[in-house]
Design a protein around this motif. Structure first.
Motif, PDB file in Angstrom:
ATOM      1  N   ARG A  38       0.831  -1.210   0.000  1.00 43.28           N
ATOM      2  CA  ARG A  38       0.000   0.000   0.000  1.00 43.28           C
ATOM      3  C   ARG A  38       0.864   1.258   0.000  1.00 43.28           C
ATOM      4  NH1 ARG A  38      -4.581  -2.059   4.247  1.00 43.28           N
ATOM      5  NH2 ARG A  38      -5.745  -3.267   2.712  1.00 43.28           N
ATOM      6  N   THR A  41       2.453   1.631  -3.347  1.00 44.17           N
ATOM      7  CA  THR A  41       1.477   2.065  -4.348  1.00 44.17           C
ATOM      8  C   THR A  41       1.220   3.569  -4.224  1.00 44.17           C
ATOM      9  OG1 THR A  41       0.426  -0.094  -4.296  1.00 44.17           O
ATOM     10  CG2 THR A  41      -0.848   1.673  -5.274  1.00 44.17           C
ATOM     11  N   GLU A  45       1.793   6.253  -7.180  1.00 41.65           N
ATOM     12  CA  GLU A  45       0.760   7.143  -7.706  1.00 41.65           C
ATOM     13  C   GLU A  45       1.205   8.602  -7.642  1.00 41.65           C
ATOM     14  OE1 GLU A  45      -2.307   6.410  -9.132  1.00 41.65           O
ATOM     15  OE2 GLU A  45      -1.529   4.361  -9.161  1.00 41.65           O
ATOM     16  N   GLU A  95     -12.199  14.703  -5.147  1.00 40.22           N
ATOM     17  CA  GLU A  95     -13.541  14.119  -5.172  1.00 40.22           C
ATOM     18  C   GLU A  95     -13.482  12.724  -5.778  1.00 40.22           C
ATOM     19  OE1 GLU A  95     -17.566  15.329  -7.380  1.00 40.22           O
ATOM     20  OE2 GLU A  95     -16.447  17.007  -6.529  1.00 40.22           O
ATOM     21  N   ASP A  96     -14.176  11.786  -5.147  1.00 46.00           N
ATOM     22  CA  ASP A  96     -14.190  10.432  -5.688  1.00 46.00           C
ATOM     23  C   ASP A  96     -14.945  10.404  -7.001  1.00 46.00           C
ATOM     24  OD1 ASP A  96     -12.936   8.326  -3.962  1.00 46.00           O
ATOM     25  OD2 ASP A  96     -13.996   9.539  -2.476  1.00 46.00           O
ATOM     26  N   GLY A 105     -10.249   4.040  -9.484  1.00 47.85           N
ATOM     27  CA  GLY A 105      -9.953   3.951  -8.057  1.00 47.85           C
ATOM     28  C   GLY A 105      -8.666   4.634  -7.633  1.00 47.85           C
ATOM     29  N   ALA A 106      -7.847   5.022  -8.589  1.00 49.71           N
ATOM     30  CA  ALA A 106      -6.580   5.637  -8.204  1.00 49.71           C
ATOM     31  C   ALA A 106      -6.798   7.122  -7.964  1.00 49.71           C
ATOM     32  CB  ALA A 106      -5.549   5.398  -9.288  1.00 49.71           C
ATOM     33  N   GLY A 107      -5.863   7.935  -8.370  1.00 47.65           N
ATOM     34  CA  GLY A 107      -6.009   9.358  -8.144  1.00 47.65           C
ATOM     35  C   GLY A 107      -5.724   9.689  -6.693  1.00 47.65           C
ATOM     36  N   GLY A 110      -7.624   7.984  -3.810  1.00 52.56           N
ATOM     37  CA  GLY A 110      -7.155   6.614  -3.642  1.00 52.56           C
ATOM     38  C   GLY A 110      -5.898   6.577  -2.785  1.00 52.56           C
ATOM     39  N   VAL A 111      -4.974   7.503  -3.061  1.00 56.09           N
ATOM     40  CA  VAL A 111      -3.736   7.592  -2.276  1.00 56.09           C
ATOM     41  C   VAL A 111      -4.074   7.913  -0.821  1.00 56.09           C
ATOM     42  CG1 VAL A 111      -1.621   8.928  -1.928  1.00 56.09           C
ATOM     43  CG2 VAL A 111      -2.312   8.283  -4.235  1.00 56.09           C
ATOM     44  N   ARG A 113      -6.658   7.163   0.843  1.00 60.19           N
ATOM     45  CA  ARG A 113      -7.197   6.000   1.531  1.00 60.19           C
ATOM     46  C   ARG A 113      -6.132   4.956   1.841  1.00 60.19           C
ATOM     47  NH1 ARG A 113     -11.741   7.174  -1.591  1.00 60.19           N
ATOM     48  NH2 ARG A 113     -10.996   5.937  -3.336  1.00 60.19           N
ATOM     49  N   LEU A 114      -5.045   4.945   1.048  1.00 54.84           N
ATOM     50  CA  LEU A 114      -3.973   3.978   1.313  1.00 54.84           C
ATOM     51  C   LEU A 114      -3.166   4.391   2.538  1.00 54.84           C
ATOM     52  CD1 LEU A 114      -2.631   3.428  -2.316  1.00 54.84           C
ATOM     53  CD2 LEU A 114      -3.827   1.744  -0.915  1.00 54.84           C
TER      54      LEU A 114
ATOM     55  N   MET B  79      -3.451  -4.556  -5.927  1.00 57.54           N
ATOM     56  CA  MET B  79      -3.563  -3.194  -5.386  1.00 57.54           C
ATOM     57  C   MET B  79      -4.599  -2.372  -6.148  1.00 57.54           C
ATOM     58  SD  MET B  79      -1.923  -3.002  -2.699  1.00 57.54           S
ATOM     59  CE  MET B  79      -2.294  -1.278  -2.423  1.00 57.54           C
ATOM     60  N   MET B  83      -7.858  -0.589  -4.594  1.00 60.87           N
ATOM     61  CA  MET B  83      -8.194   0.834  -4.649  1.00 60.87           C
ATOM     62  C   MET B  83      -9.576   1.034  -5.265  1.00 60.87           C
ATOM     63  SD  MET B  83      -4.507   2.416  -5.697  1.00 60.87           S
ATOM     64  CE  MET B  83      -4.698   4.123  -5.271  1.00 60.87           C
ATOM     65  N   ALA B  84      -9.853   0.250  -6.303  1.00 60.99           N
ATOM     66  CA  ALA B  84     -11.165   0.356  -6.942  1.00 60.99           C
ATOM     67  C   ALA B  84     -12.257  -0.072  -5.966  1.00 60.99           C
ATOM     68  CB  ALA B  84     -11.203  -0.507  -8.198  1.00 60.99           C
ATOM     69  N   GLU B  87     -12.873   2.690  -3.497  1.00 60.00           N
ATOM     70  CA  GLU B  87     -13.584   3.790  -4.145  1.00 60.00           C
ATOM     71  C   GLU B  87     -15.054   3.423  -4.340  1.00 60.00           C
ATOM     72  OE1 GLU B  87     -12.832   4.777  -8.291  1.00 60.00           O
ATOM     73  OE2 GLU B  87     -12.911   6.902  -7.774  1.00 60.00           O
ATOM     74  N   LYS B  94     -22.107   7.454  -1.264  1.00 57.21           N
ATOM     75  CA  LYS B  94     -22.490   8.719  -1.890  1.00 57.21           C
ATOM     76  C   LYS B  94     -23.821   8.561  -2.615  1.00 57.21           C
ATOM     77  CE  LYS B  94     -19.113  11.985  -3.736  1.00 57.21           C
ATOM     78  NZ  LYS B  94     -18.179  12.155  -4.857  1.00 57.21           N
TER      79      LYS B  94
END
Lengths: 137, 337
Positions: A38, A41, A45, A95-96, A105-107, A110-111, A113-114, B79, B83-84, B87, B94
């Motif tokens: 994590r 990752t 990112e 914003e998700d 899920g990245a961006g 995402g970071v 949350r890791l 990974m 992450m997905a 999200e 939401k």
């Protein structure tokens, strides 16, 4: 005393070096396999963002400590700094579901949350600095 | 979360052990059940890989180094899924939030519609209005004055959902703020048209049919603004005819004039007003014919006006597999004997 590692990011090699430096420190500090992945990752990112949007910048990884009643908590901190174009609307990129590169899920959310802690500062035209900490459980 | 992880670890090791020993379908069934538990406890994919390698090391202390290392590789591959997955959880929360907001808005919207249909000795009135999703772009309205004249409006905002609903609220307030004295249908539409033209984005249009029923003399006056034609049922001839009113949609041109039409209503005659969600019912074979609607109305014509509209709606809903594609509104005004 804190251990620190600085990596310049201007190519994909830089991303790999940053990952490597992060993984070594995470291993040394005693992070488990999943947390190592994590943490790495997150570095990946952030370094990729520098490479893609700012072209040049640096990733700094250092050990941090936090005194608590239960004892001293140790962790790792990533600082990703660039002199790129900056982020116009931080709220939007945090914003998700907001994607510029169509990633899943990245961006930055995402970071975030890791990691356990996350902070971002950006000035348009000057650059961006992101710091994030993961504590050893 | 650490607790649930170690609990899951214990469980996973146990069921994996059973499976490796007995290699039967029961073991695989347990694994399938476990995968639900994993989701319930919000264990992410990379953690599942980690559960697996830890259990494996427990059973096979001499696991070759290469096999062991390959799991670090697999964790890295997982990974992205992890992450997905996280999200997805956040987006799901939401969505719930948005849904409850829309529910509040939808119940607010319901208050825009009349709470009761006017009851009169001379007229039997039936109304049904059902949105395709939560918010409706259809609108209807009744006003009754001291002289037993009843005004009825049916409107359809081009478009569906939230934008249409926002636009509908404006129509409601515009109608509420019309002058006190009863307006003739043409004049009323001209008035509304100016409000819409001024206040609504140029890409939004509203169609409307407005009628005024004078129950002292049983005359029905009506005008339309590009609205789906209704029907007029002539009892003496047992026939339906189109209730068509020529006129541009509201909001298009500030100076639109609306022609007024007139019908002399005999006992048992009735007026059918509808939105295009009724005529544009789609089945697998395409749109239904307008004749299908008159056929259904005729089939139930011995019932009360409300029962007719309820039954017609049910039949058309059924025809579409109980899935509405557009907001559906149907009004029947029948002269009692």
């Amino acid at each position: 005393m804190s251990v620190q590692s600085n990596v310049e990011v201007h190519s994909e090699w830089g991303i790999v070096s940053a990952r490597q430096a992060g993984r070594n420190l995470a291993k040394e500090l005693g992070f488990g396999g999943v947390d190592q992945a994590r943490f790495t990752t997150a570095i990946s990112e952030l370094a990729r963002n520098i490479y893609l949007y700012a072209e040049q910048g640096e990733i700094i990884i250092e050990t941090v400590e936090n005194s608590r009643i239960t004892g001293v908590q140790r962790g790792l901190k990533i600082t990703a700094r660039d002199r790129g174009p900056g982020i116009k609307s931080i709220r939007e990129v945090m914003e998700d579901g907001y994607t510029t590169s169509g990633g899943l899920g990245a961006g930055l959310p995402g970071v975030k949350r890791l990691m356990d802690e996350f902070d971002i500062d950006s000035v348009t035209g000057e650059g961006t600095e992101i710091t994030a900490i993961k504590w050893l459980r | 979360m650490a607790d649930s992880y170690s609990f899951m670890q214990e469980q996973y090791t146990k069921i994996l052990k059973t499976y490796l020993e007995e290699k039967n379908e029961i073991g695989l069934y347990q694994a399938q059940q476990f995968s639900k538990k994993v989701l319930e406890n919000q264990i992410s994919p990379e953690e599942v890989v980690s559960l697996h390698i830890e259990a494996l090391e427990h059973f096979f202390p001499d696991l070759p180094q290469g096999a062991r290392d390959s799991f670090d590789f697999l964790i890295e591959i997982m990974m992205g899924y992890g992450m997905a997955y996280r999200e997805h959880q956040i987006l799901r929360d939401k969505q719930k939030e948005l849904e409850s907001e829309i529910n509040v808005a939808a119940s607010m919207q319901q208050t825009f519609l009349p709470d009761e249909i006017p009851e009169m000795d001379t007229l039997d009135v039936g109304v049904i209005s059902v949105p395709a999703s939560k918010m409706s772009g259809d609108y209807y309205h009744f006003v009754k004055d001291d002289n037993d004249c009843i005004g009825v409006a049916i409107a359809d905002i081009i478009g569906k959902g939230v934008p249409a609903a926002l636009c509908m609220s404006m129509i409601k307030y515009a109608m509420d703020s019309l002058p006190e004295q009863r307006l003739q249908p043409g004049a009323l539409l001209e008035n509304l048209n100016r409000v819409v033209e001024q206040n609504v984005a140029s890409n939004m249009f509203i169609t409307m049919m407005y009628g005024s029923y004078d129950s002292r003399v049983h005359h029905f006056y009506y005008s339309g603004a590009g609205h789906e034609p209704g029907f007029y049922y002539n009892k003496a001839e047992d026939s339906f005819e189109e209730l068509y009113a020529k006129g541009l949609v509201l909001g298009l041109n500030r100076d639109t004039q609306f022609r007024e039409y007139h019908k002399k209503v005999e006992p048992g005659d009735f007026i059918v007003l509808l939105s295009d969600g009724v005529t544009e019912c789609r089945t697998d074979d395409g749109f239904i014919e307008r004749e299908e609607i008159t056929r259904l109305i005729r089939q139930y014509s011995d019932l009360s006006a409300q029962e007719i509209v309820d039954n017609v709606f049910y039949q058309l809903e059924k025809l579409q597999g109980f899935r509405l594609r557009d907001d559906f509104s149907l009004i029947i005004l029948r002269r009692k004997v």
